[in-house]
Scaffold this motif. Structure first.
Motif, mmCIF file in Angstrom:
data_model
loop_
_atom_site.group_PDB
_atom_site.id
_atom_site.type_symbol
_atom_site.label_atom_id
_atom_site.label_comp_id
_atom_site.label_asym_id
_atom_site.label_seq_id
_atom_site.Cartn_x
_atom_site.Cartn_y
_atom_site.Cartn_z
ATOM 1 N N ASP A 39 44.342 60.217 40.391
ATOM 2 C CA ASP A 39 43.610 59.406 41.347
ATOM 3 C C ASP A 39 42.136 59.790 41.347
ATOM 4 O OD1 ASP A 39 45.952 58.168 42.068
ATOM 5 O OD2 ASP A 39 46.389 59.599 43.680
ATOM 6 N N VAL A 40 41.291 58.797 41.590
ATOM 7 C CA VAL A 40 39.863 59.045 41.700
ATOM 8 C C VAL A 40 39.576 59.613 43.086
ATOM 9 C CG1 VAL A 40 37.579 57.983 41.674
ATOM 10 C CG2 VAL A 40 39.359 57.184 40.104
ATOM 11 N N LEU A 41 38.785 60.698 43.139
ATOM 12 C CA LEU A 41 38.454 61.318 44.412
ATOM 13 C C LEU A 41 37.611 60.365 45.252
ATOM 14 C CD1 LEU A 41 37.573 64.910 43.204
ATOM 15 C CD2 LEU A 41 39.705 64.137 44.227
ATOM 16 N N GLU A 42 37.975 60.238 46.505
ATOM 17 C CA GLU A 42 37.252 59.372 47.421
ATOM 18 C C GLU A 42 36.756 60.200 48.596
ATOM 19 O OE1 GLU A 42 39.722 56.158 48.543
ATOM 20 O OE2 GLU A 42 39.847 55.287 46.535
ATOM 21 N N GLY A 43 35.491 60.069 48.931
ATOM 22 C CA GLY A 43 34.940 60.780 50.061
ATOM 23 C C GLY A 43 34.314 62.103 49.668
ATOM 24 N N SER A 44 33.247 62.466 50.383
ATOM 25 C CA SER A 44 32.530 63.692 50.065
ATOM 26 C C SER A 44 33.371 64.928 50.336
ATOM 27 C CB SER A 44 31.236 63.748 50.879
ATOM 28 O OG SER A 44 31.506 63.626 52.281
ATOM 29 N N PHE A 45 34.230 64.882 51.344
ATOM 30 C CA PHE A 45 35.049 66.052 51.660
ATOM 31 C C PHE A 45 36.047 66.318 50.538
ATOM 32 C CE2 PHE A 45 38.699 68.165 53.649
ATOM 33 C CZ PHE A 45 38.063 69.242 54.244
ATOM 34 N N ALA A 46 36.646 65.261 49.972
ATOM 35 C CA ALA A 46 37.598 65.426 48.872
ATOM 36 C C ALA A 46 36.908 66.010 47.645
ATOM 37 C CB ALA A 46 38.249 64.088 48.537
ATOM 38 N N VAL A 47 35.678 65.558 47.378
ATOM 39 C CA VAL A 47 34.922 66.100 46.250
ATOM 40 C C VAL A 47 34.630 67.577 46.475
ATOM 41 C CG1 VAL A 47 32.758 65.953 44.972
ATOM 42 C CG2 VAL A 47 33.926 63.864 45.677
ATOM 43 N N ALA A 48 34.255 67.947 47.692
ATOM 44 C CA ALA A 48 33.961 69.342 48.003
ATOM 45 C C ALA A 48 35.201 70.212 47.838
ATOM 46 C CB ALA A 48 33.428 69.447 49.428
ATOM 47 N N VAL A 49 36.333 69.735 48.275
ATOM 48 C CA VAL A 49 37.584 70.492 48.119
ATOM 49 C C VAL A 49 37.903 70.686 46.647
ATOM 50 C CG1 VAL A 49 40.080 70.411 48.485
ATOM 51 C CG2 VAL A 49 38.534 69.813 50.345
ATOM 52 N N PHE A 50 37.682 69.642 45.837
ATOM 53 C CA PHE A 50 37.922 69.761 44.398
ATOM 54 C C PHE A 50 37.019 70.821 43.779
ATOM 55 C CE2 PHE A 50 36.500 68.590 40.122
ATOM 56 C CZ PHE A 50 37.700 68.637 39.444
ATOM 57 N N VAL A 51 35.736 70.808 44.132
ATOM 58 C CA VAL A 51 34.795 71.778 43.567
ATOM 59 C C VAL A 51 35.182 73.190 43.982
ATOM 60 C CG1 VAL A 51 32.403 72.586 43.632
ATOM 61 C CG2 VAL A 51 32.897 70.144 43.406
ATOM 62 N N VAL A 52 35.557 73.382 45.239
ATOM 63 C CA VAL A 52 35.837 74.717 45.760
ATOM 64 C C VAL A 52 37.178 75.246 45.266
ATOM 65 C CG1 VAL A 52 36.306 76.024 47.867
ATOM 66 C CG2 VAL A 52 34.376 74.436 47.785
ATOM 67 N N LEU A 53 38.217 74.411 45.292
ATOM 68 C CA LEU A 53 39.563 74.885 45.002
ATOM 69 C C LEU A 53 40.022 74.649 43.568
ATOM 70 C CD1 LEU A 53 41.494 73.845 48.243
ATOM 71 C CD2 LEU A 53 40.390 76.016 47.707
ATOM 72 N N ALA A 54 39.454 73.668 42.885
ATOM 73 C CA ALA A 54 39.958 73.306 41.558
ATOM 74 C C ALA A 54 39.025 73.685 40.418
ATOM 75 C CB ALA A 54 40.254 71.805 41.506
ATOM 76 N N LEU A 55 37.731 73.456 40.589
ATOM 77 C CA LEU A 55 36.806 73.618 39.471
ATOM 78 C C LEU A 55 36.787 75.035 38.892
ATOM 79 C CD1 LEU A 55 34.889 72.036 37.712
ATOM 80 C CD2 LEU A 55 33.059 72.514 39.339
ATOM 81 N N PRO A 56 36.634 76.093 39.710
ATOM 82 C CA PRO A 56 36.674 77.444 39.123
ATOM 83 C C PRO A 56 38.012 77.759 38.472
ATOM 84 C CG PRO A 56 35.756 77.495 41.339
ATOM 85 C CD PRO A 56 36.357 76.146 41.145
ATOM 86 N N GLY A 57 39.099 77.251 39.055
ATOM 87 C CA GLY A 57 40.422 77.485 38.467
ATOM 88 C C GLY A 57 40.576 76.818 37.125
ATOM 89 N N LEU A 58 40.037 75.614 36.978
ATOM 90 C CA LEU A 58 40.089 74.930 35.691
ATOM 91 C C LEU A 58 39.301 75.688 34.642
ATOM 92 C CD1 LEU A 58 39.640 71.211 36.851
ATOM 93 C CD2 LEU A 58 41.737 72.289 36.025
ATOM 94 N N VAL A 59 38.132 76.204 35.033
ATOM 95 C CA VAL A 59 37.327 76.997 34.107
ATOM 96 C C VAL A 59 38.078 78.258 33.699
ATOM 97 C CG1 VAL A 59 35.195 78.323 33.862
ATOM 98 C CG2 VAL A 59 35.147 76.090 34.990
ATOM 99 N N PHE A 60 38.684 78.938 34.662
ATOM 100 C CA PHE A 60 39.418 80.177 34.393
ATOM 101 C C PHE A 60 40.573 79.941 33.421
ATOM 102 C CE2 PHE A 60 42.914 83.076 35.473
ATOM 103 C CZ PHE A 60 42.306 84.295 35.243
ATOM 104 N N VAL A 61 41.370 78.909 33.669
ATOM 105 C CA VAL A 61 42.514 78.604 32.812
ATOM 106 C C VAL A 61 42.057 78.183 31.421
ATOM 107 C CG1 VAL A 61 44.468 77.041 32.493
ATOM 108 C CG2 VAL A 61 44.025 78.022 34.744
ATOM 109 N N ALA A 62 40.976 77.387 31.343
ATOM 110 C CA ALA A 62 40.482 76.929 30.050
ATOM 111 C C ALA A 62 39.985 78.094 29.203
ATOM 112 C CB ALA A 62 39.366 75.902 30.256
ATOM 113 N N VAL A 63 39.237 79.023 29.803
ATOM 114 C CA VAL A 63 38.727 80.173 29.053
ATOM 115 C C VAL A 63 39.879 81.064 28.610
ATOM 116 C CG1 VAL A 63 37.359 82.289 29.230
ATOM 117 C CG2 VAL A 63 36.469 80.144 30.155
ATOM 118 N N ARG A 64 40.857 81.250 29.473
ATOM 119 C CA ARG A 64 42.001 82.094 29.121
ATOM 120 C C ARG A 64 42.755 81.534 27.920
ATOM 121 N NH1 ARG A 64 47.338 82.007 29.933
ATOM 122 N NH2 ARG A 64 48.460 83.987 30.087
#
Length: 228
Positions: free
Chosen positions: A2-27
């Protein structure tokens, strides 16, 4: 997805998902895909824990700095950007570059540093294990042999093949192994090319007991035609 809707949803994605995606990708880049990586839930949990720990440290020491860039809006689920440039710096540095650097440090036993060819003073990290995102040998061959001869020996002993050119197509992961040969050639019983079959293209699926041979050198057919 699903496409993220709303600024709060985008912020949650950046805070909770983005660093985790980077961590898993580098690993996975550094050590290759492990058996546990096939478990999406486990990979998601690892990435989330990493992101939460990182964000907790940020809030502990940099809460005031982060707070100057965004504020709550009229609705509970909306955020207002007060300083777009600073916010962009925070996302780029604290949620992409810094998590990437921490992940490289965490997986340092799987990484070697090599000097670039063009700029001698620049060193870049590379995986010790030569990990690649190519799913398998068939996909590697499909990418490498874009203009090549290919012949397939079926379990029955029959040879089929031709010249793989721009009009040809090779399926890749996750699709089953298959190939479309744009220029089909007749073949002898011992696997030699004879002559081009005018106007003929060939589609075939590749079975587990088929033998596929790629040839990138010049091959001369019995009627004198050749490709290189």
């Amino acid at each position: 997805m699903d496409v993220l809707e709303g600024s709060f949803a985008v912020a949650v994605f950046v805070v909770l998902a983005l660093p985790g995606l980077v961590f898993v990708a580098v690993r996975r880049w550094a050590s290759g895909e492990g058996a546990e990586d096939r478990d999406f839930g486990l990979s998601l949990a690892r990435g989330t824990v990493f992101a939460l720990a990182l964000t907790s440290v940020y809030l502990l020491f940099l809460a005031d700095f982060f707070g100057r860039t965004i504020a709550t809006g009229a609705d509970a689920d909306t955020l207002v950007i007060k300083d777009a440039r600073t916010l962009a710096f925070i996302v780029l540095f604290f949620y992409i570059l810094l998590p990437g650097a921490i992940s490289i440090l965490w997986n340092r036993r799987h990484i070697v540093w090599k000097r670039t060819r063009k700029v001698k003073w620049i060193w870049l990290p590379q995986s010790k294990h030569g990990y690649t995102d190519t799913p398998g040998p068939w996909d590697h061959a499909a990418r490498k042999h874009q203009s090549s001869w290919v012949k397939v020996k079926r379990a029955s002993g029959e040879w089929i093949g031709g010249w793989v050119t721009n009009g040809s197509f090779i399926s890749a992961y996750p699709e089953p192994h298959a190939i479309y040969i744009d220029q089909q050639y007749a073949m002898t019983d011992d696997g030699n090319y004879t002559a081009k079959i005018d106007g003929a293209g060939l589609f075939m699926t590749i079975a587990d007991n088929d033998i596929v041979i790629w040839t990138r050198t010049t091959v001369e057919t019995q009627n004198g035609e050749a490709h290189e």
